[in-house]
Design a protein around this motif. Structure first.
Motif, PDB file in Angstrom:
ATOM      1  N   PRO A  15      62.423  39.610  34.161  1.00 57.37           N
ATOM      2  CA  PRO A  15      61.801  39.451  33.381  1.00 57.37           C
ATOM      3  C   PRO A  15      60.845  39.336  32.452  1.00 57.37           C
ATOM      4  O   PRO A  15      60.414  40.684  33.140  1.00 57.37           O
ATOM      5  CB  PRO A  15      61.824  38.011  33.886  1.00 57.37           C
ATOM      6  N   PRO A  16      60.746  38.720  31.638  1.00 60.51           N
ATOM      7  CA  PRO A  16      59.898  39.404  30.250  1.00 60.51           C
ATOM      8  C   PRO A  16      58.265  39.005  31.029  1.00 60.51           C
ATOM      9  O   PRO A  16      58.293  38.218  31.450  1.00 60.51           O
ATOM     10  CB  PRO A  16      59.687  38.613  29.172  1.00 60.51           C
ATOM     11  N   ALA A  17      57.682  40.501  31.537  1.00 57.66           N
ATOM     12  CA  ALA A  17      56.613  39.966  32.245  1.00 57.66           C
ATOM     13  C   ALA A  17      55.457  38.965  31.078  1.00 57.66           C
ATOM     14  O   ALA A  17      55.208  39.290  30.191  1.00 57.66           O
ATOM     15  CB  ALA A  17      55.370  41.288  32.403  1.00 57.66           C
ATOM     16  N   GLY A  18      54.823  38.142  31.951  1.00 60.72           N
ATOM     17  CA  GLY A  18      54.013  37.424  31.142  1.00 60.72           C
ATOM     18  C   GLY A  18      54.087  35.696  30.180  1.00 60.72           C
ATOM     19  O   GLY A  18      53.552  35.465  29.950  1.00 60.72           O
ATOM     20  N   LEU A  19      54.975  35.861  31.132  1.00 64.43           N
ATOM     21  CA  LEU A  19      56.403  34.709  30.047  1.00 64.43           C
ATOM     22  C   LEU A  19      55.310  33.733  30.594  1.00 64.43           C
ATOM     23  O   LEU A  19      55.255  32.198  29.724  1.00 64.43           O
ATOM     24  CB  LEU A  19      57.282  33.756  30.761  1.00 64.43           C
ATOM     25  N   TYR A  20      55.338  33.208  32.072  1.00 61.17           N
ATOM     26  CA  TYR A  20      54.367  32.222  31.956  1.00 61.17           C
ATOM     27  C   TYR A  20      52.957  32.966  32.707  1.00 61.17           C
ATOM     28  O   TYR A  20      52.547  32.923  33.501  1.00 61.17           O
ATOM     29  CB  TYR A  20      55.053  31.564  33.908  1.00 61.17           C
ATOM     30  N   GLN A  21      52.055  32.511  31.576  1.00 54.82           N
ATOM     31  CA  GLN A  21      50.587  32.981  32.390  1.00 54.82           C
ATOM     32  C   GLN A  21      49.157  32.054  31.595  1.00 54.82           C
ATOM     33  O   GLN A  21      48.359  31.753  31.685  1.00 54.82           O
ATOM     34  CB  GLN A  21      50.021  33.509  31.062  1.00 54.82           C
ATOM     35  N   ASP A  22      49.919  30.697  33.303  1.00 56.40           N
ATOM     36  CA  ASP A  22      49.068  29.449  32.737  1.00 56.40           C
ATOM     37  C   ASP A  22      48.724  29.857  34.036  1.00 56.40           C
ATOM     38  O   ASP A  22      48.621  28.291  35.057  1.00 56.40           O
ATOM     39  CB  ASP A  22      49.705  28.268  32.419  1.00 56.40           C
ATOM     40  N   ASP A  23      49.427  30.552  35.630  1.00 62.74           N
ATOM     41  CA  ASP A  23      48.483  29.421  36.621  1.00 62.74           C
ATOM     42  C   ASP A  23      46.983  29.777  36.518  1.00 62.74           C
ATOM     43  O   ASP A  23      46.206  30.452  35.638  1.00 62.74           O
ATOM     44  CB  ASP A  23      48.988  31.117  37.444  1.00 62.74           C
ATOM     45  N   GLU A  24      47.377  28.683  38.157  1.00 68.50           N
ATOM     46  CA  GLU A  24      45.545  28.013  38.245  1.00 68.50           C
ATOM     47  C   GLU A  24      45.028  29.247  38.493  1.00 68.50           C
ATOM     48  O   GLU A  24      45.411  29.942  39.236  1.00 68.50           O
ATOM     49  CB  GLU A  24      45.633  26.653  38.753  1.00 68.50           C
ATOM     50  N   PRO A  25      43.014  29.589  37.653  1.00 67.06           N
ATOM     51  CA  PRO A  25      43.010  30.326  38.439  1.00 67.06           C
ATOM     52  C   PRO A  25      42.408  29.835  40.166  1.00 67.06           C
ATOM     53  O   PRO A  25      42.226  29.275  40.794  1.00 67.06           O
ATOM     54  CB  PRO A  25      40.655  30.438  37.933  1.00 67.06           C
ATOM     55  N   LEU A  26      42.075  31.229  41.368  1.00 64.35           N
ATOM     56  CA  LEU A  26      42.297  31.532  41.751  1.00 64.35           C
ATOM     57  C   LEU A  26      41.038  30.643  42.824  1.00 64.35           C
ATOM     58  O   LEU A  26      40.000  31.195  42.261  1.00 64.35           O
ATOM     59  CB  LEU A  26      42.400  32.807  42.850  1.00 64.35           C
ATOM     60  N   GLN A  27      41.533  30.023  44.454  1.00 59.55           N
ATOM     61  CA  GLN A  27      40.163  29.742  44.474  1.00 59.55           C
ATOM     62  C   GLN A  27      39.065  31.097  45.526  1.00 59.55           C
ATOM     63  O   GLN A  27      39.495  31.057  46.003  1.00 59.55           O
ATOM     64  CB  GLN A  27      39.962  28.163  45.903  1.00 59.55           C
ATOM     65  N   ARG A  28      37.694  30.681  44.714  1.00 60.89           N
ATOM     66  CA  ARG A  28      37.043  32.000  44.972  1.00 60.89           C
ATOM     67  C   ARG A  28      36.333  31.310  46.620  1.00 60.89           C
ATOM     68  O   ARG A  28      35.285  30.047  46.666  1.00 60.89           O
ATOM     69  CB  ARG A  28      35.535  32.200  44.608  1.00 60.89           C
ATOM     70  N   PRO A  29      35.860  32.399  47.551  1.00 50.40           N
ATOM     71  CA  PRO A  29      35.755  31.866  48.922  1.00 50.40           C
ATOM     72  C   PRO A  29      33.767  31.060  48.670  1.00 50.40           C
ATOM     73  O   PRO A  29      33.263  32.048  47.950  1.00 50.40           O
ATOM     74  CB  PRO A  29      35.471  32.861  50.082  1.00 50.40           C
ATOM     75  N   THR A  30      33.596  30.461  49.315  1.00 57.42           N
ATOM     76  CA  THR A  30      32.400  30.099  49.099  1.00 57.42           C
ATOM     77  C   THR A  30      31.345  31.260  50.439  1.00 57.42           C
ATOM     78  O   THR A  30      30.110  30.543  49.490  1.00 57.42           O
ATOM     79  CB  THR A  30      31.801  28.840  49.611  1.00 57.42           C
ATOM     80  N   ALA A  31      31.572  31.577  50.978  1.00 58.28           N
ATOM     81  CA  ALA A  31      31.245  31.893  52.053  1.00 58.28           C
ATOM     82  C   ALA A  31      31.947  33.433  52.690  1.00 58.28           C
ATOM     83  O   ALA A  31      33.348  33.418  52.647  1.00 58.28           O
ATOM     84  CB  ALA A  31      30.884  31.253  53.869  1.00 58.28           C
ATOM     85  N   PRO A  32      31.598  34.676  52.989  1.00 58.81           N
ATOM     86  CA  PRO A  32      32.252  35.602  53.088  1.00 58.81           C
ATOM     87  C   PRO A  32      33.155  35.971  54.269  1.00 58.81           C
ATOM     88  O   PRO A  32      32.839  34.299  55.737  1.00 58.81           O
ATOM     89  CB  PRO A  32      31.175  36.504  53.789  1.00 58.81           C
ATOM     90  N   ALA A  33      34.014  36.290  53.936  1.00 57.54           N
ATOM     91  CA  ALA A  33      35.391  35.915  55.241  1.00 57.54           C
ATOM     92  C   ALA A  33      34.692  36.917  56.582  1.00 57.54           C
ATOM     93  O   ALA A  33      33.918  37.967  56.352  1.00 57.54           O
ATOM     94  CB  ALA A  33      36.454  36.936  54.945  1.00 57.54           C
ATOM     95  N   GLN A  34      34.865  36.999  57.637  1.00 51.63           N
ATOM     96  CA  GLN A  34      34.447  36.912  58.604  1.00 51.63           C
ATOM     97  C   GLN A  34      35.333  38.148  58.967  1.00 51.63           C
ATOM     98  O   GLN A  34      36.604  38.108  59.242  1.00 51.63           O
ATOM     99  CB  GLN A  34      34.171  35.555  59.863  1.00 51.63           C
ATOM    100  N   ALA A  35      35.153  39.209  59.899  1.00 49.71           N
ATOM    101  CA  ALA A  35      35.155  40.292  60.416  1.00 49.71           C
ATOM    102  C   ALA A  35      36.450  39.730  61.071  1.00 49.71           C
ATOM    103  O   ALA A  35      35.489  39.373  62.298  1.00 49.71           O
ATOM    104  CB  ALA A  35      34.468  41.585  60.550  1.00 49.71           C
ATOM    105  N   PRO A  36      38.078  40.041  61.778  1.00 47.33           N
ATOM    106  CA  PRO A  36      38.264  39.710  62.887  1.00 47.33           C
ATOM    107  C   PRO A  36      37.777  41.089  64.207  1.00 47.33           C
ATOM    108  O   PRO A  36      37.244  41.674  63.872  1.00 47.33           O
ATOM    109  CB  PRO A  36      39.747  40.811  62.668  1.00 47.33           C
ATOM    110  N   ALA A  37      37.603  39.883  65.414  1.00 44.74           N
ATOM    111  CA  ALA A  37      37.742  41.098  66.788  1.00 44.74           C
ATOM    112  C   ALA A  37      37.829  42.148  66.258  1.00 44.74           C
ATOM    113  O   ALA A  37      38.701  42.998  65.838  1.00 44.74           O
ATOM    114  CB  ALA A  37      38.059  39.741  67.573  1.00 44.74           C
ATOM    115  N   ALA A  38      37.002  43.506  67.203  1.00 43.58           N
ATOM    116  CA  ALA A  38      37.154  44.983  67.044  1.00 43.58           C
ATOM    117  C   ALA A  38      39.172  45.104  68.125  1.00 43.58           C
ATOM    118  O   ALA A  38      39.884  46.208  67.500  1.00 43.58           O
ATOM    119  CB  ALA A  38      36.530  45.452  67.612  1.00 43.58           C
ATOM    120  N   ASN A  39      39.101  44.850  68.968  1.00 43.54           N
ATOM    121  CA  ASN A  39      40.511  44.113  69.123  1.00 43.54           C
ATOM    122  C   ASN A  39      41.912  43.395  69.428  1.00 43.54           C
ATOM    123  O   ASN A  39      42.437  43.621  69.468  1.00 43.54           O
ATOM    124  CB  ASN A  39      40.497  44.311  70.970  1.00 43.54           C
ATOM    125  N   GLY A  40      41.373  43.310  67.284  1.00 39.89           N
ATOM    126  CA  GLY A  40      42.126  41.858  66.721  1.00 39.89           C
ATOM    127  C   GLY A  40      43.188  43.060  65.648  1.00 39.89           C
ATOM    128  O   GLY A  40      43.827  42.116  64.992  1.00 39.89           O
TER     129      GLY A  40
END
Length: 710
Positions: A15-40
């Motif tokens: 398909p022609p790239a960018g025919l629909y270029q109106d996607d809603e902006p991504l939601q930015r996290p308000t807090a930094p993501a927590q890293a997974p446990a060492a054994n995760g």
């Protein structure tokens, strides 16, 4: 000579790239993501077919099992989901109601960071909603779009997938995980298939080429297909899923569509690992890889056999993959007590965090005693995987035989495999969950392929769904109220099971029980659904109007159309809706619009005159599939008819506002890039569908404000 394996399907132009270029902006996290446990992290291990080989013996095609398991209970990544839904004429009545119900369930499970776009297809295809975040407001808007679905026309799967591909291709921002769901109950009948020289159908033209890259990382998303009912083209749906790395599910029991969607979405909402790639390297100089059994996952064996790789791609939370690596083991040296065969490692990316990681398994080794009169017992884990692969191969062979008209032969293939499973080491015990599921699956499939009529109705789809599940080692839905779903259920992850249970609990609360009653089986249910939608919209203030409009309304004054955004465009869109269609039809037959019962009289004539504005153009903007007149005469006629419609709208429909306005109020706020009128039109359609015995006696549309009175 190198040996490369993996699906390769030529397809339609991208398909022609960018025919629909109106996607809603991504939601930015308000807090930094927590890293997974060492054994995760991902766990990788290897296991040899036998723990020991005689020092003086060599072994051809010695089997090493490579096992990968994704971490469990880790943070999930947000999802971009496109649903491509069949709304052709065969999807009428209960089918459509069940799909609406299932889609509303899916919408409820998505979070604010997830985005959804709804695409429908019949003769052609259209995007009902842009890729928008599923906040409370976004969910309400998406549900309005779903409730507006109406059936018509033929089945153009190719165009539906093309529009879905355009939605994904046009994204300005991308969530970490993406997926597409395709549902159809019919056969592609708009020219998307072709016939091979041997007379069989080819489905390669159905899939946009952007989805058929050689590696999973090059595809925008897998397409998970759902064959709805017993009249769909199972071969087409399976081919689409196979070419794109998705799964094919057969929903023979139509009431189970919500549970089937739940299983799929439960996986998509729990992707833990992405871009996983397993590398196998030979350690002993005399050892070399002969073959890799990896199912649907592309594998590559080096020219000298000293290394191999498997493209695993995405893994859901807690999901497992097993691969068999067949190697040549040479004789050991006189003093060699242990032969180190291969080492396996895996590179991958954490879906939620985006961090690249690598994990290595302990080297696969085999003991080399000086004398070994009898081989020790083989590994049950290796034998179990052999049993599963052999069953999958015979299911595919039975499908070929049955498609060729050899139904009795197909049944014999499956019955023979069933006996072999029962006699295998893990199957003979009678308590191995994997083998017991395979036994039940083979029994059910054998019963379905022996009879030609039964095979055409359910057998072919069940075989293909089983092939899909085994090739992907991922649960698909074979919901035909039989045990044939047991094989695919063996791959269910905890998150998928959890989502299915949520679906069933939702059905119980709704009063549908296990039968999954369709939405709107009574007037009260329909009324309640509309009330719910309206309440959600009001509470979330999806729509709004300019303060100036509100102030004038409080004074019960007329509000100039200049106060609202693009008023002419609003009426043009109303003209192009079902209301306009009804006006044109009735004008030709009776001369007087019979769309609605008599409406309240417009008290202020100057208000009615204010809406009679010349349309600037008949083209309604991107995303709306309406055609303009092709010559000057037609343009003049169209303008004249449109002017009559404005008269009708002002004087008969009662387009007015103020405190005397009747009905329910929807406060509309046009979000940047969204098409407000689509929501308005969808609400009208939903209202008309849910209250078929009532008529709208007033439709008020002024300054972006809609009033509907029933």
């Amino acid at each position: 000579m190198s040996d490369t394996k993996g699906p390769h399907v030529p397809a339609a132009p991208p398909p022609p790239a960018g025919l629909y270029q109106d996607d809603e902006p991504l939601q930015r996290p308000t807090a930094p993501a927590q890293a997974p446990a060492a054994n995760g992290g991902l766990v990788l291990s290897t296991q040899c077919e036998f723990p020991a080989l005689a020092r003086a013996a060599s072994r051809d095609r010695f089997t090493v099992l490579v096992h990968a398991k994704a971490p469990s209970n880790v943070a999930r990544a947000p999802l971009d989901l496109v649903t491509v839904l069949d709304v052709s004429g065969s999807m009428k009545d209960e089918k459509l109601a069940l799909v609406k119900q299932a889609m509303c369930f899916v919408i409820d499970q998505l979070g604010p960071a997830d985005r959804l776009s709804v695409v429908t297809f019949s003769n052609d295809a259209s995007r009902l909603t842009r890729l928008a975040g599923m906040s409370d407001a976004g969910k309400a808007s998406a549900k309005i779009a779903v409730e507006s679905l109406a059936v018509q026309g033929s089945t153009n799967i190719r165009q539906g997938l093309r529009v879905g591909a355009e939605v994904l291709a046009g994204r300005r921002e991308k969530n970490a995980v993406a997926g597409m769901i395709l549902l159809s109950d019919g056969q592609e009948n708009c020219g998307g298939t072709s016939v091979r020289p041997d007379g069989t159908k080819s489905y390669v033209n159905l899939v946009p080429s952007s989805f058929t890259g050689a590696g999973s990382s090059s595809r925008p998303a897998p397409i998970h297909t759902f064959g709805f009912g017993t009249n769909h083209d199972a071969a087409a749906m399976h081919a689409i899923a196979e070419a794109t790395g998705g799964t094919f599910s057969f929903v023979g029991n139509q009431a189970a569509i919500q549970d089937s969607f739940a299983r799929c979405v439960g996986g998509l909402l729990s992707v833990a690992v992405q871009e996983a790639r397993v590398a196998v390297t030979c350690l002993h100089r005399g050892v070399h890889v002969q073959e890799v059994k990896s199912g649907a996952y592309g594998s590559h064996v080096g020219a000298d056999g000293r290394a191999a790789s498997i493209d695993v791609g995405e893994l859901y939370d807690g999901e497992e993959r097993r691969f068999l690596v067949l190697v040549y083991v040479p004789r050991a040296r006189p003093t060699e007590e242990v032969t180190r065969l291969v080492k396996a490692s895996c590179t991958y990316r954490e879906a939620a965090m985006g961090q690249a990681r690598q994990v290595a398994a302990r080297a696969a080794v085999v003991q080399r005693p000086l004398d070994l009169t009898t081989l020790p017992a083989p590994s049950l884990d290796v034998e179990r995987e052999r049993v599963r692969l052999a069953a999958a191969e015979d299911i595919a062979a039975a499908r070929v035989a049955a498609d060729g008209g050899q139904n009795a032969g197909a049944a014999r293939i499956l019955e023979s495999r069933l006996k072999a499973v029962e006699q295998s080491a893990p199957g003979a015990a009678g308590n191995d969950p994997t083998c017991e599921a395979i036994k039940e699956e083979l029994r059910d499939l054998s019963a379905r392929v022996g009879n030609r009529a039964e095979y055409q109705q359910t057998g072919r789809a069940c075989l293909l769904a089983g092939m899909s599940a085994h090739a992907q080692q991922r649960a698909s839905g074979t919901d035909v109220q039989s045990s044939s779903s047991k094989g695919s259920s063996a791959y269910l992850t905890p998150k998928m099971e959890e989502m299915v249970e949520i679906s069933r609990e939702s059905s119980r609360k709704r009063g549908g029980g296990s039968s999954q009653q369709p939405v709107g089986t009574s007037g009260q249910v329909k009324q309640a659904k509309i009330e719910e939608v309206i309440t959600n919209i009001q509470s979330e203030a999806i729509f709004s109007w300019k303060p100036e409009v509100n102030e004038r309304e409080q004074r019960d004054e007329a509000v100039p159309l200049a106060c609202c955004a693009k008023p002419v465009d609003i009426f043009l869109r109303l003209w192009s809706s079902d209301i306009g269609d009804s006006f044109r039809r009735n004008r030709k037959t009776a001369g007087v619009p019979a769309l609605l019962p008599p409406a309240p009289v417009v008290k202020r004539k100057h208000e009615a005159m204010m809406i009679k504005q010349e349309p600037q153009a008949l083209l309604l903007g991107p995303g709306d599939d309406f055609s303009a007149a092709s010559n000057e005469t037609e343009v003049a006629e169209a303008l004249e008819e449109y002017q009559m419609f404005l008269d009708f709208a002002g004087e008969e429909l009662g387009l007015f506002h103020g405190r005397n306005a009747l009905g329910r109020l929807l406060y509309c706020f046009c979000l940047p890039g969204s098409v407000c009128w689509r929501t308005v039109k969808q609400l009208l359609a939903a209202w008309r569908t849910c209250l078929p015995d009532s008529r709208l006696h007033a439709t008020v549309l002024m300054a972006g404000k809609l009033t509907v009175a029933a």
